[in-house]
Design a protein around this motif. Sequence first.
Motif, PDB file in Angstrom:
ATOM      1  N   VAL A  58       0.811  -1.223   0.000  1.00 55.34           N
ATOM      2  CA  VAL A  58       0.000   0.000   0.000  1.00 55.34           C
ATOM      3  C   VAL A  58       0.844   1.272   0.000  1.00 55.34           C
ATOM      4  O   VAL A  58       0.459   2.279  -0.603  1.00 55.34           O
ATOM      5  CB  VAL A  58      -0.994   0.004   1.179  1.00 55.34           C
ATOM      6  N   THR A 194      -6.621   6.391   0.625  1.00 53.52           N
ATOM      7  CA  THR A 194      -7.130   5.123   1.139  1.00 53.52           C
ATOM      8  C   THR A 194      -6.923   4.093   0.042  1.00 53.52           C
ATOM      9  O   THR A 194      -7.458   4.228  -1.062  1.00 53.52           O
ATOM     10  CB  THR A 194      -8.617   5.223   1.506  1.00 53.52           C
ATOM     11  N   ILE A 195      -6.119   3.057   0.345  1.00 58.40           N
ATOM     12  CA  ILE A 195      -5.698   2.085  -0.663  1.00 58.40           C
ATOM     13  C   ILE A 195      -6.315   0.717  -0.352  1.00 58.40           C
ATOM     14  O   ILE A 195      -6.170   0.203   0.759  1.00 58.40           O
ATOM     15  CB  ILE A 195      -4.165   1.944  -0.693  1.00 58.40           C
ATOM     16  N   ALA A 196      -6.997   0.151  -1.317  1.00 57.57           N
ATOM     17  CA  ALA A 196      -7.534  -1.196  -1.162  1.00 57.57           C
ATOM     18  C   ALA A 196      -6.392  -2.199  -1.051  1.00 57.57           C
ATOM     19  O   ALA A 196      -5.360  -2.060  -1.706  1.00 57.57           O
ATOM     20  CB  ALA A 196      -8.433  -1.542  -2.349  1.00 57.57           C
ATOM     21  N   CYS A 197      -6.573  -3.218  -0.220  1.00 60.88           N
ATOM     22  CA  CYS A 197      -5.512  -4.216  -0.038  1.00 60.88           C
ATOM     23  C   CYS A 197      -6.122  -5.563   0.327  1.00 60.88           C
ATOM     24  O   CYS A 197      -7.315  -5.676   0.617  1.00 60.88           O
ATOM     25  CB  CYS A 197      -4.522  -3.761   1.033  1.00 60.88           C
ATOM     26  N   THR A 205      -9.209  -4.596   4.719  1.00 62.02           N
ATOM     27  CA  THR A 205      -9.357  -4.573   3.260  1.00 62.02           C
ATOM     28  C   THR A 205      -8.933  -3.245   2.643  1.00 62.02           C
ATOM     29  O   THR A 205      -8.935  -3.107   1.424  1.00 62.02           O
ATOM     30  CB  THR A 205     -10.807  -4.869   2.857  1.00 62.02           C
ATOM     31  N   SER A 206      -8.591  -2.267   3.464  1.00 58.83           N
ATOM     32  CA  SER A 206      -8.023  -1.007   2.964  1.00 58.83           C
ATOM     33  C   SER A 206      -7.172  -0.389   4.054  1.00 58.83           C
ATOM     34  O   SER A 206      -7.387  -0.647   5.250  1.00 58.83           O
ATOM     35  CB  SER A 206      -9.120  -0.030   2.514  1.00 58.83           C
ATOM     36  N   ARG A 207      -6.215   0.420   3.635  1.00 61.22           N
ATOM     37  CA  ARG A 207      -5.351   1.123   4.585  1.00 61.22           C
ATOM     38  C   ARG A 207      -5.292   2.592   4.211  1.00 61.22           C
ATOM     39  O   ARG A 207      -5.259   2.951   3.033  1.00 61.22           O
ATOM     40  CB  ARG A 207      -3.917   0.563   4.558  1.00 61.22           C
ATOM     41  N   ASP A 208      -5.272   3.443   5.221  1.00 62.19           N
ATOM     42  CA  ASP A 208      -5.046   4.868   5.002  1.00 62.19           C
ATOM     43  C   ASP A 208      -3.544   5.108   4.982  1.00 62.19           C
ATOM     44  O   ASP A 208      -2.846   4.752   5.949  1.00 62.19           O
ATOM     45  CB  ASP A 208      -5.703   5.688   6.116  1.00 62.19           C
TER      46      ASP A 208
END
Length: 216
Positions: A58, A194-197, A205-208
């Motif tokens: 991310v 905010t990145i999907a992961c 399922t996402s991280r800032d």
Amino acid sequence: MTTDRPAFIRAHTELASPPACPEIRLHLATEITPLWQATEDFLHGNNLPPPYWAFPWVGGQALSRYVLDTPDLVRGKRVLDFAAGCGMTAIAAVMAGASSAHAAEIDAVAAEAIGLNATANAVTVEVLLDDVLERPDCPWDVVLAGDVCYERPMAEKVFAWMRRCATAGCDILMADPGRSYLPRTGLMKVAAYTIACSLELEDRTSRDVVVYKVVG
């Protein structure tokens, strides 16, 4: 067992785009565990590091997105993608107009993956298979580093080097999703995403992710 690294990479990955950077195509693993096991079996006994190069972390995605959205940062400049992994950020830099891009990576399989990924995107990236932290100089105009604060010794050593490079006039940007060893000072926030992961890589399922400029 084959020792053909490009063949190994092609056999265990698929060309796909990371969620935050659909412009970029990378050789990525669809599942973590099979590739981890395959990497342990590949060149058995040679202490290969885990295949971090096969996943769009991310921090790297956020930094690559920032570079693509802010091309003036790198246009016409010499760029280093530090701890490059799959080389995503170096590729983004060339797409954004960098005059040259180096990818610093100590994993020989990752170095091959970077070359394949650069070819897949019709760009040129030169891989540096050495420890740039030991260099007495910083011959780049811009240094980019995604997600390098997950271990204390590495984070401290990397950040000290970055501060020296920033003091010498280099623009240093790093992206971090809130890892434990992110420095408390010397950083200026320039963007956030905010990145999907995948739950296989992160605990959600996402991280800032915040993109910072290192202040010398």
